[in-house]
Every structure is written in C-alpha cells, then in structure tokens.
Design a protein around this motif. Structure first.
Motif, PDB file in Angstrom:
ATOM      1  N   GLU A  58       0.844  -1.207   0.000  1.00  0.00           N
ATOM      2  CA  GLU A  58       0.000   0.000   0.000  1.00  0.00           C
ATOM      3  C   GLU A  58       0.880   1.259   0.000  1.00  0.00           C
ATOM      4  OE1 GLU A  58      -3.467   1.644  -0.592  1.00  0.00           O
ATOM      5  OE2 GLU A  58      -3.446  -0.481  -0.068  1.00  0.00           O
ATOM      6  N   LYS A  59       1.962   1.223   0.769  1.00  0.00           N
ATOM      7  CA  LYS A  59       2.878   2.367   0.815  1.00  0.00           C
ATOM      8  C   LYS A  59       3.548   2.568  -0.542  1.00  0.00           C
ATOM      9  CE  LYS A  59       6.850   4.199   3.300  1.00  0.00           C
ATOM     10  NZ  LYS A  59       7.867   3.958   4.320  1.00  0.00           N
ATOM     11  N   LYS A  60       3.995   1.466  -1.162  1.00  0.00           N
ATOM     12  CA  LYS A  60       4.610   1.568  -2.481  1.00  0.00           C
ATOM     13  C   LYS A  60       3.619   2.112  -3.509  1.00  0.00           C
ATOM     14  CE  LYS A  60       8.283  -1.877  -2.355  1.00  0.00           C
ATOM     15  NZ  LYS A  60       8.798  -3.111  -2.966  1.00  0.00           N
ATOM     16  N   SER A  61       2.362   1.701  -3.384  1.00  0.00           N
ATOM     17  CA  SER A  61       1.324   2.193  -4.296  1.00  0.00           C
ATOM     18  C   SER A  61       1.137   3.696  -4.130  1.00  0.00           C
ATOM     19  CB  SER A  61       0.009   1.459  -4.039  1.00  0.00           C
ATOM     20  OG  SER A  61      -1.024   1.972  -4.844  1.00  0.00           O
ATOM     21  N   ALA A  62       1.157   4.162  -2.896  1.00  0.00           N
ATOM     22  CA  ALA A  62       1.018   5.601  -2.641  1.00  0.00           C
ATOM     23  C   ALA A  62       2.219   6.360  -3.207  1.00  0.00           C
ATOM     24  CB  ALA A  62       0.876   5.855  -1.149  1.00  0.00           C
ATOM     25  N   GLU A  63       3.416   5.786  -3.039  1.00  0.00           N
ATOM     26  CA  GLU A  63       4.606   6.423  -3.606  1.00  0.00           C
ATOM     27  C   GLU A  63       4.514   6.482  -5.130  1.00  0.00           C
ATOM     28  OE1 GLU A  63       7.816   4.030  -2.152  1.00  0.00           O
ATOM     29  OE2 GLU A  63       7.711   4.876  -0.120  1.00  0.00           O
ATOM     30  N   GLN A  64       4.005   5.410  -5.720  1.00  0.00           N
ATOM     31  CA  GLN A  64       3.856   5.371  -7.175  1.00  0.00           C
ATOM     32  C   GLN A  64       2.811   6.391  -7.622  1.00  0.00           C
ATOM     33  OE1 GLN A  64       6.023   3.280  -8.636  1.00  0.00           O
ATOM     34  NE2 GLN A  64       5.476   4.088 -10.623  1.00  0.00           N
ATOM     35  N   ASP A  65       1.788   6.596  -6.811  1.00  0.00           N
ATOM     36  CA  ASP A  65       0.766   7.600  -7.119  1.00  0.00           C
ATOM     37  C   ASP A  65       1.388   8.995  -7.140  1.00  0.00           C
ATOM     38  OD1 ASP A  65      -1.882   8.241  -7.770  1.00  0.00           O
ATOM     39  OD2 ASP A  65      -2.351   8.742  -5.685  1.00  0.00           O
ATOM     40  N   GLU A  66       2.296   9.252  -6.198  1.00  0.00           N
ATOM     41  CA  GLU A  66       3.010  10.537  -6.186  1.00  0.00           C
ATOM     42  C   GLU A  66       3.855  10.693  -7.450  1.00  0.00           C
ATOM     43  OE1 GLU A  66       5.285  10.781  -2.584  1.00  0.00           O
ATOM     44  OE2 GLU A  66       3.497  10.620  -1.311  1.00  0.00           O
ATOM     45  N   LYS A  96       3.229   4.775 -17.733  1.00  0.00           N
ATOM     46  CA  LYS A  96       3.968   3.634 -17.163  1.00  0.00           C
ATOM     47  C   LYS A  96       3.864   3.632 -15.638  1.00  0.00           C
ATOM     48  CE  LYS A  96       7.371   3.059 -20.823  1.00  0.00           C
ATOM     49  NZ  LYS A  96       8.799   3.109 -21.188  1.00  0.00           N
ATOM     50  N   ALA A  97       4.010   4.806 -15.056  1.00  0.00           N
ATOM     51  CA  ALA A  97       3.921   4.906 -13.592  1.00  0.00           C
ATOM     52  C   ALA A  97       2.516   4.544 -13.123  1.00  0.00           C
ATOM     53  CB  ALA A  97       4.297   6.309 -13.135  1.00  0.00           C
ATOM     54  N   LYS A  98       1.491   4.924 -13.896  1.00  0.00           N
ATOM     55  CA  LYS A  98       0.096   4.597 -13.534  1.00  0.00           C
ATOM     56  C   LYS A  98      -0.127   3.088 -13.593  1.00  0.00           C
ATOM     57  CE  LYS A  98      -4.495   5.837 -13.500  1.00  0.00           C
ATOM     58  NZ  LYS A  98      -4.936   5.117 -12.324  1.00  0.00           N
ATOM     59  N   GLN A  99       0.437   2.436 -14.622  1.00  0.00           N
ATOM     60  CA  GLN A  99       0.312   0.975 -14.721  1.00  0.00           C
ATOM     61  C   GLN A  99       0.998   0.295 -13.537  1.00  0.00           C
ATOM     62  OE1 GLN A  99       1.937   0.264 -18.632  1.00  0.00           O
ATOM     63  NE2 GLN A  99      -0.109   0.086 -19.542  1.00  0.00           N
ATOM     64  N   ALA A 100       2.179   0.771 -13.186  1.00  0.00           N
ATOM     65  CA  ALA A 100       2.895   0.201 -12.038  1.00  0.00           C
ATOM     66  C   ALA A 100       2.098   0.411 -10.748  1.00  0.00           C
ATOM     67  CB  ALA A 100       4.280   0.829 -11.914  1.00  0.00           C
ATOM     68  N   LYS A 101       1.490   1.587 -10.611  1.00  0.00           N
ATOM     69  CA  LYS A 101       0.674   1.889  -9.423  1.00  0.00           C
ATOM     70  C   LYS A 101      -0.534   0.966  -9.354  1.00  0.00           C
ATOM     71  CE  LYS A 101      -2.658   4.815  -7.427  1.00  0.00           C
ATOM     72  NZ  LYS A 101      -3.662   3.890  -6.982  1.00  0.00           N
ATOM     73  N   ASP A 102      -1.190   0.752 -10.514  1.00  0.00           N
ATOM     74  CA  ASP A 102      -2.358  -0.136 -10.547  1.00  0.00           C
ATOM     75  C   ASP A 102      -1.972  -1.566 -10.171  1.00  0.00           C
ATOM     76  OD1 ASP A 102      -3.938   2.013 -11.269  1.00  0.00           O
ATOM     77  OD2 ASP A 102      -3.968   1.508 -13.421  1.00  0.00           O
TER      78      ASP A 102
END
Length: 180
Positions: A58-66, A96-102
């Motif tokens: 979840e933390k990594k997802s939030a970082e990816q969202d940033e 690419k960042a959005k795909q990684a976040k998803d």
C-alpha cells in the motif's frame, strides 16, 4: 491366502485394541490442544507477515501515485514551455507509472484480502480451541464411561490423523461410536 488375510485382520484388531486401551483420553485431548495452539501461533505469525506485506504494498502504491502526479506536473510544465515532445515523453512516463501503481494496488488489495481470510480462519481455530478446552473434561469422561460399559473400544482407526484437527475429529467420532 485366506488364512493370511484372517491372521492379518486378527493382528490388526489386537494391535488396535492394545493402542486403544493404552490411550488416555484426557492426555490425548491435552496433546490435541497443544498442537492446535502451536498451529495457531504459526498462523498468527503468518497473519502478521501478511499484514506487513499489505501495508508495504500500500505504501509503495502511494509512492507510485506521487510519481504519477509528478509526471503529470512535468507534462503540464513542458506544455507551458512549448515543448510538446517533452510533454509527450512525460505523459508516456506517467502512463507507465500509472500501470505500475495499478499493479501495486491490486497486489496490496490481494494481500489485504488474504490477511482478512487468515484472520477469519484464526478466529475459527481459536473458537475450536476454546470449545475443546471447555469440553475436555466432558469428552474424557464420555470415553471412560463408554469404555467401562462396553469393555472395549470398537474397531477404531489404526492410524492417527495428520493434524490436530484430524485427531479431534477422530476422538469425537470415537466418542459417538462408543456411546452408541
């Protein structure tokens, strides 16, 4: 060949009778409780690990969202500066960042679901342990009473179950059989 089969059955039945006579119901139930508590401790450790994994994802997802937001800001700045090629590149990186976040979010959701399922299982096992502890004396007395009235324990299984819950099911079945 028939005589060997009969001798084999007689030996098995005598061995089962000796094992059944040597079993102390209270000790078997105590051992089952200890095994279940040991399994419960391992499951709690697994739950903590699973919850940690879910939080980390979840933390990594939030970082990816940033990071997604950062690429979007860079694209806007590039457009303001009049550099469309740079803006396109920034939008590609944002995609690419959005795909990684998803992907990270799906993994985090899966880990959270697994942790929730594990928590439910833990609660069920804890309930069974408490129930067994509460019924321990009664179950042991039922076995002793059944042994006293029948003089033997009917053809019970010659093998022990692979887990504590199998042993509990086996004991419960044997008690019901003896009472019948």
């Amino acid at each position: 060949m028939g005589i060997f089969d009969r001798m084999n059955r007689v030996l098995k039945s005598n061995l089962n009778g000796m094992v059944d006579a040597a079993e102390d119901p209270a000790k078997l139930i105590d051992q089952t409780v200890l095994e279940m508590e040991s399994e419960l401790k391992k499951a709690r450790q697994d739950l903590v690990t699973q919850l940690g994994t879910a939080k980390r994802l979840e933390k990594k997802s939030a970082e990816q969202d940033e990071e997604v937001q950062g690429w979007e800001n860079k694209a806007v700045l590039a457009l303001k500066a009049g550099d469309e090629d740079l803006a396109r590149e920034a939008l590609k990186m944002k995609h690419k960042a959005k795909q990684a976040k998803d992907t990270l979010q799906r993994q985090a959701d899966g880990a959270a679901t697994a942790a929730s399922n594990l928590q439910t299982t833990l609660e069920t096992v804890e309930q069974k342990i408490e129930d067994l502890k509460a019924r321990k004396v009664t179950l042991a007395a039922q076995v002793r009473r059944a042994r006293d009235t029948t003089g033997n324990v009917g053809g019970g299984a010659g093998r022990f179950g692979s887990g504590a819950l199998d042993d509990l099911d086996r004991l419960t079945g044997r008690i019901d059989q003896l009472e019948a």
